[in-house]
Write an enzyme that holds these catalytic residues in place. Structure first.
Site, short mmCIF file in Angstrom:
data_model
loop_
_atom_site.label_atom_id
_atom_site.label_comp_id
_atom_site.label_asym_id
_atom_site.label_seq_id
_atom_site.Cartn_x
_atom_site.Cartn_y
_atom_site.Cartn_z
N PRO A 1 -7.50 2.53 -1.53
CA PRO A 1 -7.14 1.32 -2.13
C PRO A 1 -6.97 1.67 -3.62
O PRO A 1 -6.11 0.76 -4.39
CB PRO A 1 -8.18 0.37 -1.86
CG PRO A 1 -9.05 0.81 -0.70
CD PRO A 1 -8.88 2.34 -0.86
N TYR B 1 -1.05 -7.53 19.40
CA TYR B 1 -0.06 -7.29 18.30
C TYR B 1 -0.12 -8.50 17.59
O TYR B 1 0.00 -8.75 16.47
CB TYR B 1 1.17 -7.01 18.84
CG TYR B 1 2.35 -7.07 18.06
CD1 TYR B 1 2.75 -6.33 16.93
CD2 TYR B 1 3.11 -8.16 18.40
CE1 TYR B 1 3.49 -6.53 16.02
CE2 TYR B 1 4.36 -8.44 17.42
CZ TYR B 1 4.31 -7.39 16.33
OH TYR B 1 5.59 -7.53 15.60
N PHE C 1 13.48 -0.54 10.75
CA PHE C 1 14.59 -1.26 11.14
C PHE C 1 14.98 -2.61 10.27
O PHE C 1 16.08 -2.66 9.86
CB PHE C 1 14.30 -2.16 12.57
CG PHE C 1 15.39 -2.89 13.36
CD1 PHE C 1 16.55 -2.78 13.06
CD2 PHE C 1 14.70 -4.05 14.13
CE1 PHE C 1 17.61 -3.71 13.51
CE2 PHE C 1 15.68 -4.99 14.56
CZ PHE C 1 17.07 -4.64 14.39
N ASN D 1 -1.23 -3.98 10.71
CA ASN D 1 -0.82 -5.29 10.42
C ASN D 1 -1.78 -6.03 9.88
O ASN D 1 -1.19 -7.28 9.48
CB ASN D 1 -0.23 -5.77 11.91
CG ASN D 1 0.84 -5.01 12.55
OD1 ASN D 1 1.61 -4.49 11.82
ND2 ASN D 1 0.61 -4.91 13.95
#
Length: 300
Positions: A47, A130, A11, A80
């Site tokens: 990584p 979250y 978005f 996150n």
């Protein structure tokens, strides 16, 4: 100027790409896991491959719009928290001079007192996983030693809002119900700071090009706390919906826990010369128009 954008198909990411491509002399490179992406970049994978992708891209700036708003604890923490940490490690090794602009979340602040806007220097006390995962990502970025800034985004709205958000979900349900139908929502009494995704994208572009060093965290919001009910009514008006909108559905636990939020934008305005430009009514009208465009209908 080479700008690597991660999470570009999301978005906020798609709007960020559009704003960045409008910068003079910018070459925007989209990295990701999808086949249409440029360099293969997966923040939660190997990584060493991430370091290689960054080194081959040689970016002057990196914009990280990648994030998860739902899913399991493993997903939230992986995307996150661990994702931004891995990105910082890769940049430190392969492009230590690049500027990193990372999108954080107002959920990092947690509950407010209903009077004072949330300032970047205030406490961050997230109430759910979250918010905790986003705060961990912020700490990874601000503690990396890189030329980095976290844009702490409040409640984005506008064209392309996902169904996981209240505006996106309500738009989809209004479309499905038809003009005279019935739509059930949860309690809409919470106050939120809604900001147009295109204004967020403009803040991203300014953060990429602003002379440094920048503050570690900058708020991106509208600076106004609005009842969520106001957003719902605005979307109902944009849709020409004359049916029944009933607040007897299951509500969001986070809305109950965080009944009021508003961004303090003073530092962002001083640092980036940025203030939000689009009114909420425009954001909702454009969201509705895009919702109809996805079905081949036209706005009434």
């Amino acid at each position: 100027m080479r700008i690597l954008v991660l999470g570009a198909t999301g978005f906020l990411g798609r709007h960020a790409v559009e704003s960045l491509r409008a910068l003079p002399g910018a070459r925007v490179i989209v990295g990701g896991r999808t086949p249409e992406a440029g360099p293969a970049v997966d923040l939660t994978a190997d990584p060493a491959r991430l370091v290689t992708a960054v080194r081959e891209t040689a970016p002057h700036a990196v914009v990280n719009c990648a994030g998860a708003v739902g899913g399991s604890a493993t997903t939230l923490i992986g995307v996150n928290a661990q994702g931004p940490a891995a990105l910082c490690d890769a940049l430190s090794e392969a492009a230590p001079g690049a500027r990193l602009v990372h999108l954080g979340s107002a959920a990092e602040y947690g509950a407010a007192d209903g009077e004072r806007p949330a300032a970047e220097t205030g406490p961050a006390r997230p109430l759910g996983l979250y918010g905790v995962s986003k705060l961990a990502g912020t700490l990874a970025v601000t503690g990396s030693g890189l030329d980095a800034v976290v844009l702490r985004v409040f409640n984005p709205v506008g064209p392309g809002a996902p169904r996981g958000s209240l505006p996106g979900r309500l738009a989809a349900e209004l479309r499905a119900a038809g003009p005279g139908g019935r739509v059930r929502v949860g309690d809409l009494s919470a106050h939120r700071d809604f900001v147009d995704a295109r204004d967020v994208a403009e803040a991203v572009a300014r953060a990429v090009t602003a002379p440094g060093p920048l503050p570690p965290v900058l708020n991106v919001g509208s600076g106004t706390a609005r009842p969520v009910r106001e957003l719902a009514r605005g979307l109902v008006a944009a849709a020409g919906f004359d049916g029944r909108l009933e607040e007897d559905g299951d509500g969001s636990p986070r809305s109950a826990a965080v009944p009021w939020q508003r961004a303090d934008l003073a530092l962002t305005a001083r640092t980036l010369g940025w203030t939000p430009a689009r009114p909420l009514a425009e954001s909702l009208a454009d969201l509705w128009a895009e919702t109809l465009a996805g079905t081949g209908e036209r706005a009434r």
